[in-house]
Design a protein around this motif. Sequence first.
Motif, PDB file in Angstrom:
ATOM      1  N   ASN A  79     -10.531  25.823  -9.203  1.00  0.00           N
ATOM      2  CA  ASN A  79     -10.436  24.523  -9.882  1.00  0.00           C
ATOM      3  C   ASN A  79     -11.218  23.344  -9.306  1.00  0.00           C
ATOM      4  O   ASN A  79     -11.147  22.262  -9.871  1.00  0.00           O
ATOM      5  CB  ASN A  79      -8.969  24.073 -10.057  1.00  0.00           C
ATOM      6  CG  ASN A  79      -8.242  24.916 -11.063  1.00  0.00           C
ATOM      7  OD1 ASN A  79      -8.760  25.182 -12.126  1.00  0.00           O
ATOM      8  ND2 ASN A  79      -7.050  25.352 -10.715  1.00  0.00           N
ATOM      9  N   SER A  80     -11.972  23.498  -8.228  1.00  0.00           N
ATOM     10  CA  SER A  80     -12.740  22.341  -7.740  1.00  0.00           C
ATOM     11  C   SER A  80     -14.196  22.391  -8.204  1.00  0.00           C
ATOM     12  O   SER A  80     -14.987  21.533  -7.838  1.00  0.00           O
ATOM     13  CB  SER A  80     -12.689  22.258  -6.209  1.00  0.00           C
ATOM     14  OG  SER A  80     -13.567  23.188  -5.609  1.00  0.00           O
ATOM     15  N   VAL A 123       0.868  -1.179   0.000  1.00  0.00           N
ATOM     16  CA  VAL A 123       0.000   0.000   0.000  1.00  0.00           C
ATOM     17  C   VAL A 123       0.905   1.230   0.000  1.00  0.00           C
ATOM     18  O   VAL A 123       1.764   1.386   0.870  1.00  0.00           O
ATOM     19  CB  VAL A 123      -0.939   0.007   1.229  1.00  0.00           C
ATOM     20  CG1 VAL A 123      -1.760   1.282   1.255  1.00  0.00           C
ATOM     21  CG2 VAL A 123      -1.856  -1.212   1.208  1.00  0.00           C
ATOM     22  N   VAL A 124       0.711   2.061  -1.019  1.00  0.00           N
ATOM     23  CA  VAL A 124       1.554   3.247  -1.194  1.00  0.00           C
ATOM     24  C   VAL A 124       0.667   4.464  -1.459  1.00  0.00           C
ATOM     25  O   VAL A 124      -0.510   4.339  -1.782  1.00  0.00           O
ATOM     26  CB  VAL A 124       2.545   3.073  -2.367  1.00  0.00           C
ATOM     27  CG1 VAL A 124       3.508   1.928  -2.090  1.00  0.00           C
ATOM     28  CG2 VAL A 124       1.815   2.847  -3.668  1.00  0.00           C
ATOM     29  N   THR A 125       1.263   5.624  -1.338  1.00  0.00           N
ATOM     30  CA  THR A 125       0.574   6.857  -1.690  1.00  0.00           C
ATOM     31  C   THR A 125       0.637   7.023  -3.199  1.00  0.00           C
ATOM     32  O   THR A 125       1.718   6.952  -3.791  1.00  0.00           O
ATOM     33  CB  THR A 125       1.238   8.071  -1.002  1.00  0.00           C
ATOM     34  OG1 THR A 125       1.163   7.872   0.405  1.00  0.00           O
ATOM     35  CG2 THR A 125       0.550   9.358  -1.372  1.00  0.00           C
ATOM     36  N   ASP A 126      -0.511   7.242  -3.805  1.00  0.00           N
ATOM     37  CA  ASP A 126      -0.579   7.447  -5.255  1.00  0.00           C
ATOM     38  C   ASP A 126       0.021   8.812  -5.592  1.00  0.00           C
ATOM     39  O   ASP A 126      -0.463   9.833  -5.125  1.00  0.00           O
ATOM     40  CB  ASP A 126      -2.046   7.377  -5.699  1.00  0.00           C
ATOM     41  CG  ASP A 126      -2.212   7.413  -7.207  1.00  0.00           C
ATOM     42  OD1 ASP A 126      -1.220   7.648  -7.919  1.00  0.00           O
ATOM     43  OD2 ASP A 126      -3.350   7.212  -7.665  1.00  0.00           O
ATOM     44  N   HIS A 127       1.069   8.820  -6.379  1.00  0.00           N
ATOM     45  CA  HIS A 127       1.714  10.087  -6.733  1.00  0.00           C
ATOM     46  C   HIS A 127       1.202  10.661  -8.048  1.00  0.00           C
ATOM     47  O   HIS A 127       1.762  11.615  -8.586  1.00  0.00           O
ATOM     48  CB  HIS A 127       3.236   9.927  -6.750  1.00  0.00           C
ATOM     49  CG  HIS A 127       3.819  10.027  -5.391  1.00  0.00           C
ATOM     50  ND1 HIS A 127       3.521   9.131  -4.389  1.00  0.00           N
ATOM     51  CD2 HIS A 127       4.653  10.940  -4.847  1.00  0.00           C
ATOM     52  CE1 HIS A 127       4.163   9.484  -3.295  1.00  0.00           C
ATOM     53  NE2 HIS A 127       4.855  10.576  -3.541  1.00  0.00           N
ATOM     54  N   TRP A 128       0.123  10.104  -8.557  1.00  0.00           N
ATOM     55  CA  TRP A 128      -0.534  10.672  -9.721  1.00  0.00           C
ATOM     56  C   TRP A 128      -1.577  11.653  -9.184  1.00  0.00           C
ATOM     57  O   TRP A 128      -2.731  11.314  -8.973  1.00  0.00           O
ATOM     58  CB  TRP A 128      -1.166   9.580 -10.567  1.00  0.00           C
ATOM     59  CG  TRP A 128      -1.710  10.045 -11.875  1.00  0.00           C
ATOM     60  CD1 TRP A 128      -1.558  11.271 -12.446  1.00  0.00           C
ATOM     61  CD2 TRP A 128      -2.504   9.293 -12.789  1.00  0.00           C
ATOM     62  NE1 TRP A 128      -2.197  11.342 -13.649  1.00  0.00           N
ATOM     63  CE2 TRP A 128      -2.792  10.127 -13.884  1.00  0.00           C
ATOM     64  CE3 TRP A 128      -3.001   8.005 -12.787  1.00  0.00           C
ATOM     65  CZ2 TRP A 128      -3.555   9.707 -14.967  1.00  0.00           C
ATOM     66  CZ3 TRP A 128      -3.757   7.583 -13.861  1.00  0.00           C
ATOM     67  CH2 TRP A 128      -4.028   8.431 -14.932  1.00  0.00           C
ATOM     68  N   VAL A 129      -1.161  12.863  -8.909  1.00  0.00           N
ATOM     69  CA  VAL A 129      -2.036  13.877  -8.311  1.00  0.00           C
ATOM     70  C   VAL A 129      -3.110  14.244  -9.327  1.00  0.00           C
ATOM     71  O   VAL A 129      -2.801  14.711 -10.425  1.00  0.00           O
ATOM     72  CB  VAL A 129      -1.220  15.133  -7.898  1.00  0.00           C
ATOM     73  CG1 VAL A 129      -2.126  16.159  -7.260  1.00  0.00           C
ATOM     74  CG2 VAL A 129      -0.089  14.747  -6.968  1.00  0.00           C
ATOM     75  N   ARG A 130      -4.376  13.986  -8.954  1.00  0.00           N
ATOM     76  CA  ARG A 130      -5.470  14.228  -9.894  1.00  0.00           C
ATOM     77  C   ARG A 130      -6.790  14.369  -9.147  1.00  0.00           C
ATOM     78  O   ARG A 130      -6.842  14.245  -7.925  1.00  0.00           O
ATOM     79  CB  ARG A 130      -5.548  13.094 -10.904  1.00  0.00           C
ATOM     80  CG  ARG A 130      -5.766  11.723 -10.277  1.00  0.00           C
ATOM     81  CD  ARG A 130      -5.669  10.619 -11.297  1.00  0.00           C
ATOM     82  NE  ARG A 130      -5.731   9.311 -10.655  1.00  0.00           N
ATOM     83  CZ  ARG A 130      -6.254   8.251 -11.229  1.00  0.00           C
ATOM     84  NH1 ARG A 130      -6.748   8.322 -12.435  1.00  0.00           N
ATOM     85  NH2 ARG A 130      -6.266   7.098 -10.599  1.00  0.00           N
ATOM     86  N   SER A 131      -7.842  14.568  -9.906  1.00  0.00           N
ATOM     87  CA  SER A 131      -9.171  14.703  -9.318  1.00  0.00           C
ATOM     88  C   SER A 131      -9.563  13.407  -8.618  1.00  0.00           C
ATOM     89  O   SER A 131      -9.419  12.318  -9.189  1.00  0.00           O
ATOM     90  CB  SER A 131     -10.198  15.015 -10.411  1.00  0.00           C
ATOM     91  OG  SER A 131     -11.512  14.872  -9.896  1.00  0.00           O
ATOM     92  N   PRO A 132     -10.096  13.511  -7.407  1.00  0.00           N
ATOM     93  CA  PRO A 132     -10.591  12.314  -6.730  1.00  0.00           C
ATOM     94  C   PRO A 132     -11.691  11.596  -7.519  1.00  0.00           C
ATOM     95  O   PRO A 132     -11.862  10.388  -7.370  1.00  0.00           O
ATOM     96  CB  PRO A 132     -11.141  12.851  -5.408  1.00  0.00           C
ATOM     97  CG  PRO A 132     -10.426  14.135  -5.198  1.00  0.00           C
ATOM     98  CD  PRO A 132     -10.188  14.696  -6.561  1.00  0.00           C
TER      99      PRO A 132
END
Length: 199
Positions: free
Chosen positions: A166-167, A70-79
Motif C-alpha cells: 500500500n505505499s 499540539v496533539v497527535t492527528d488521529h486521522w490516520v492517512r497518507s502523509p
Amino acid sequence: YPWHKGLRMDQEEAYYDEAGFSDWTHAESGAKVIKAQHPEFEMWSQGLHARAGVSCPDCHMPQVEHKGSVVTDHWVRSPLLNVKAACVACHSKHDAKVTEAELKSRAEQIQDRHWALREKAMAAVVGLIDDLKAAKAAGRSDADLLAARYLQRRSQFYLDFVEAENSTGFHAPQEAARILGESIDFARQGQIALRDPSF
C-alpha cells in the motif's frame, strides 16, 4: 508465523516453502500460491525511514495544532495528504530550505517509478499464467509444468508482496524495486521452463 526467519520477504517465502504452505491453488495454472497479508511493517523495516528511527505515527499521525494545543492527528492517512505536518516538520530539521512541494514531488517520483515497474511485473506474471494455462490445455503433464508452476508461485508472491503493501514503493523504494525485478525474472524463467522442461 512468517517472521520466523526474518522480516524480509525472501525469508517469509523460505518459511512458507519449508512449511509446504499455500493459500490456494490457482484455478487456471494449477500453481500453489501464497497471498501476502498487508506487509507494510515488513517493507517499512527495510527502508530509510525505519533506519532513521521514524515510526508509523510520525508520518501517518503527525503532530497538529487543534484549538491552541499540539496533539497527535488521529486521522490516520497518507502523509501526502498533509505534507506540511507529516513531512516538512521533520525534514526541515535537517534542511531548513525544504518545501512541501519538493517533498511531495520526491514521494510522487518514487511512486511513479514504482508503478511503472509494477506494471512490467504484472504483465510478466500474467504472461506466465497465460502460458501455463495454454500448456495445461495442450495436455502437458504435471511433471512438465512443475518448475513453471513453482516460478509462478514465486513471481506472484513477490509482486503481491509490494502490491498488498500500500505505499506504492515509498516505504522502501530500493527493496520494492528489487522485489519487483525478482518477480519479473521469476515469471520469465517460468516461461523459459515451459519451452524447455529440463530448465
